[in-house]
Motif scaffolding. Structure first.
Motif, short mmCIF file in Angstrom:
data_model
loop_
_atom_site.label_atom_id
_atom_site.label_comp_id
_atom_site.label_asym_id
_atom_site.label_seq_id
_atom_site.Cartn_x
_atom_site.Cartn_y
_atom_site.Cartn_z
N ASP A 264 1.14 -1.24 -0.30
CA ASP A 264 -0.13 0.10 -0.12
C ASP A 264 1.21 1.09 -0.10
O ASP A 264 1.51 1.32 0.97
CB ASP A 264 -0.86 0.08 1.37
CG ASP A 264 -1.77 1.64 1.00
OD1 ASP A 264 -2.92 1.76 0.49
OD2 ASP A 264 -1.42 2.36 2.34
N GLU A 265 0.61 1.72 -0.67
CA GLU A 265 1.60 3.27 -1.05
C GLU A 265 1.23 4.02 -0.15
O GLU A 265 2.44 4.41 0.38
CB GLU A 265 1.42 4.53 -1.86
CG GLU A 265 -0.79 5.21 -2.56
CD GLU A 265 -0.18 5.46 -3.06
OE1 GLU A 265 -0.45 5.44 -4.05
OE2 GLU A 265 -1.37 6.47 -3.29
N ASN A 266 0.39 3.72 1.19
CA ASN A 266 0.76 5.20 2.51
C ASN A 266 1.29 3.98 3.05
O ASN A 266 1.87 4.31 4.60
CB ASN A 266 -0.73 5.58 3.04
CG ASN A 266 -1.63 6.22 1.94
OD1 ASN A 266 -1.16 6.83 1.53
ND2 ASN A 266 -2.41 5.83 1.34
N GLN A 271 11.03 7.39 2.36
CA GLN A 271 11.72 7.07 1.83
C GLN A 271 12.85 5.94 1.69
O GLN A 271 13.55 4.36 1.40
CB GLN A 271 12.53 8.33 0.50
CG GLN A 271 13.54 7.45 -0.44
CD GLN A 271 12.69 7.18 -1.62
OE1 GLN A 271 11.23 7.49 -1.43
NE2 GLN A 271 12.81 5.98 -2.48
N ARG A 274 11.61 2.36 2.32
CA ARG A 274 11.87 1.86 1.23
C ARG A 274 12.37 0.98 0.80
O ARG A 274 12.54 -0.08 -0.04
CB ARG A 274 9.92 3.08 -0.11
CG ARG A 274 9.44 3.54 0.64
CD ARG A 274 8.77 4.34 -0.44
NE ARG A 274 6.63 4.77 -0.51
CZ ARG A 274 6.01 5.31 -1.25
NH1 ARG A 274 6.19 4.68 -2.51
NH2 ARG A 274 4.92 5.18 -1.19
N GLN A 278 12.60 -2.37 -0.63
CA GLN A 278 13.39 -3.14 -1.77
C GLN A 278 14.49 -4.16 -1.87
O GLN A 278 14.83 -4.66 -2.49
CB GLN A 278 13.80 -1.90 -2.93
CG GLN A 278 14.22 -2.42 -4.19
CD GLN A 278 12.99 -2.81 -5.28
OE1 GLN A 278 12.12 -2.43 -5.71
NE2 GLN A 278 13.23 -3.89 -5.10
N VAL A 289 6.40 -2.80 -5.67
CA VAL A 289 5.45 -2.04 -6.24
C VAL A 289 4.26 -0.83 -5.36
O VAL A 289 3.74 -1.51 -4.81
CB VAL A 289 4.13 -2.54 -7.09
CG1 VAL A 289 3.71 -1.51 -8.00
CG2 VAL A 289 5.11 -3.29 -8.20
N PHE A 290 4.34 0.24 -4.81
CA PHE A 290 2.90 0.67 -4.69
C PHE A 290 2.46 0.45 -4.93
O PHE A 290 2.02 1.45 -6.03
CB PHE A 290 4.14 1.80 -4.04
CG PHE A 290 4.98 1.59 -2.99
CD1 PHE A 290 5.22 1.58 -1.39
CD2 PHE A 290 6.60 1.70 -3.41
CE1 PHE A 290 6.11 1.31 -0.88
CE2 PHE A 290 7.25 0.98 -2.89
CZ PHE A 290 7.22 1.08 -1.39
N ALA A 291 0.91 1.01 -4.54
CA ALA A 291 -0.22 1.45 -5.04
C ALA A 291 -1.46 1.49 -4.31
O ALA A 291 -1.26 0.91 -2.80
CB ALA A 291 -0.78 0.86 -6.24
N ASP A 292 -2.16 2.87 -4.32
CA ASP A 292 -3.54 3.02 -3.61
C ASP A 292 -4.44 1.40 -3.26
O ASP A 292 -5.18 1.36 -4.03
CB ASP A 292 -4.31 3.91 -2.71
CG ASP A 292 -5.63 3.73 -2.46
OD1 ASP A 292 -5.33 3.07 -1.55
OD2 ASP A 292 -6.17 4.47 -2.42
N LYS A 310 -9.56 -1.57 -5.89
CA LYS A 310 -8.57 -0.89 -5.79
C LYS A 310 -7.26 -2.00 -5.39
O LYS A 310 -6.31 -2.10 -7.02
CB LYS A 310 -8.17 0.06 -4.66
CG LYS A 310 -8.95 1.09 -4.37
CD LYS A 310 -8.88 1.68 -3.09
CE LYS A 310 -9.64 2.91 -2.70
NZ LYS A 310 -8.56 3.39 -1.22
N ALA A 314 -4.48 -2.22 -8.31
CA ALA A 314 -3.13 -2.84 -8.88
C ALA A 314 -2.45 -4.13 -9.41
O ALA A 314 -1.75 -4.20 -9.85
CB ALA A 314 -2.75 -2.40 -7.83
#
Length: 338
Positions: A264-266, A271, A274, A278, A289-292, A310, A314
């Protein structure tokens, strides 16, 4: 291809339920659920002990998630999930658990019972136990003694999920339980494989403790996608970072190869977090991969639950990107036949 031809999802409980709802909404032509079978609590645990069957609860939830999105499918999905109230012998039992148990007795075949329920629900796919026998989970847990270095064994899915200590490792019993051949066939035919989200030690990791399952995933040409939890869970993964979830996965399945990790992107605003995630993903051969993908209520409150719509969007974005990258790689690779 814009949508998967055969999506296979591994997991259990509410995490797998949300993933299978997303699978339906992804437009996948065929869906298979491979489900953990170590539950020993509640209705499932009672039926497991009394009837000596595979605990049906997580399988029931998967069937409910895959039920057809029509009035008949909706009615059956709600019926499968309905639990009896009161204080008598039936209290707490889910109708679907009893139906699976009863059909198993009539047909003398657990998979046939699951397939009959799939017909009743107008299911979009099939549901398979990861192995064809009940499993037990045993964990090594720290923090149960005054000396935090002392490890104590804790056995049973409910006990592991609710331990006040910190789980270090888990194993399944019997350790040599063979993989369900139907589950392996599904993995061999898949073009998209998902693992997680869910209770990490009791619903996700048991799959990768079955060697043939790990081999089938690692050798597959499908997109192999790990879907991370939205947060650490009270009990078994209390205090775990997203990075640590992947380290634990790699420690339990050292030969596992995957392609992408969906987060989840939130979940990781930093950084540096992240970057560390990775690096952890690279151990498994994957990119992050980040996504909401989180549910947000009507009043704007984000909750710890994956939103099926969602999540489907994604997954499809990652699937298309992966196939495009694979096609490009084939185009630029030298023709070895010349």
């Amino acid at each position: 291809m814009s949508s998967p031809s055969h999506m296979v999802s591994l997991g259990g409980g509410h995490g797998l339920y949300q993933t299978l709802l997303a699978a339906q909404r992804s437009g996948a032509e065929q869906i298979s659920a491979i489900v953990t079978v170590a539950d020993d609590g509640g209705s499932s645990g009672r039926l497991r002990r009394e009837l000596d069957i595979i605990p049906p609860g997580d399988l029931r939830m998967a069937l409910a998630a895959l039920a057809g999105e029509d009035p008949v499918g909706d009615l059956w999905a709600r019926t499968l999930q309905h639990r009896f109230g009161g204080t008598g012998a039936m209290a707490g039992h889910a109708v679907g658990n009893l139906l699976i148990a009863g059909l198993t007795g009539v047909l003398d075949n657990y998979q046939a019972a699951l397939d009959v329920v799939a017909v009743l629900t107008n299911s979009r796919g099939r549901v398979f136990p990861v192995v064809n026998q009940p499993l037990e989970i045993e964990a090594e847990v720290a923090g149960l003694d005054d000396d935090p270095r002392v490890m104590r064994p804790v056995r049973g899915q409910v006990a592991v999920a609710s331990t006040p200590g910190q789980v270090r490792r888990v194993k399944i019993l019997p350790e040599d339980a063979p993989a369900n051949a139907d589950a392996l066939d599904a993995l061999h035919m898949a073009d998209l494989i998902t693992l997680g989200p869910g209770s990490w030690f009791s619903s996700v990791l048991p799959h990768v403790l079955v060697p043939d399952i790990v081999q089938a995933i690692s050798e597959s040409d499908a997109l192999r996608l790990v879907i991370l939890n939205l947060s650490a869970e009270p009990g078994e993964t209390h205090g775990f970072s997203a990075e640590r979830h992947l380290h634990v996965l790699a420690q339990h399945a050292q030969s596992l190869s995957i392609d992408r990790v969906l987060v989840d992107e939130n979940a990781l605003p930093s950084q540096s977090e992240r970057v560390y995630l990775q690096r952890a993903a690279q151990v498994l051969g994957a990119k992050v991969v980040f996504a909401d993908v989180r549910v947000v209520t009507e009043d704007g409150v984000a909750i710890n639950k994956h939103d099926p719509d969602k999540l489907a969007a994604a997954i499809l974005d990652i699937y298309r990107e992966f196939n495009s990258a694979e096609a490009h790689q084939k185009d630029i690779s030298p023709d070895r036949s010349s």
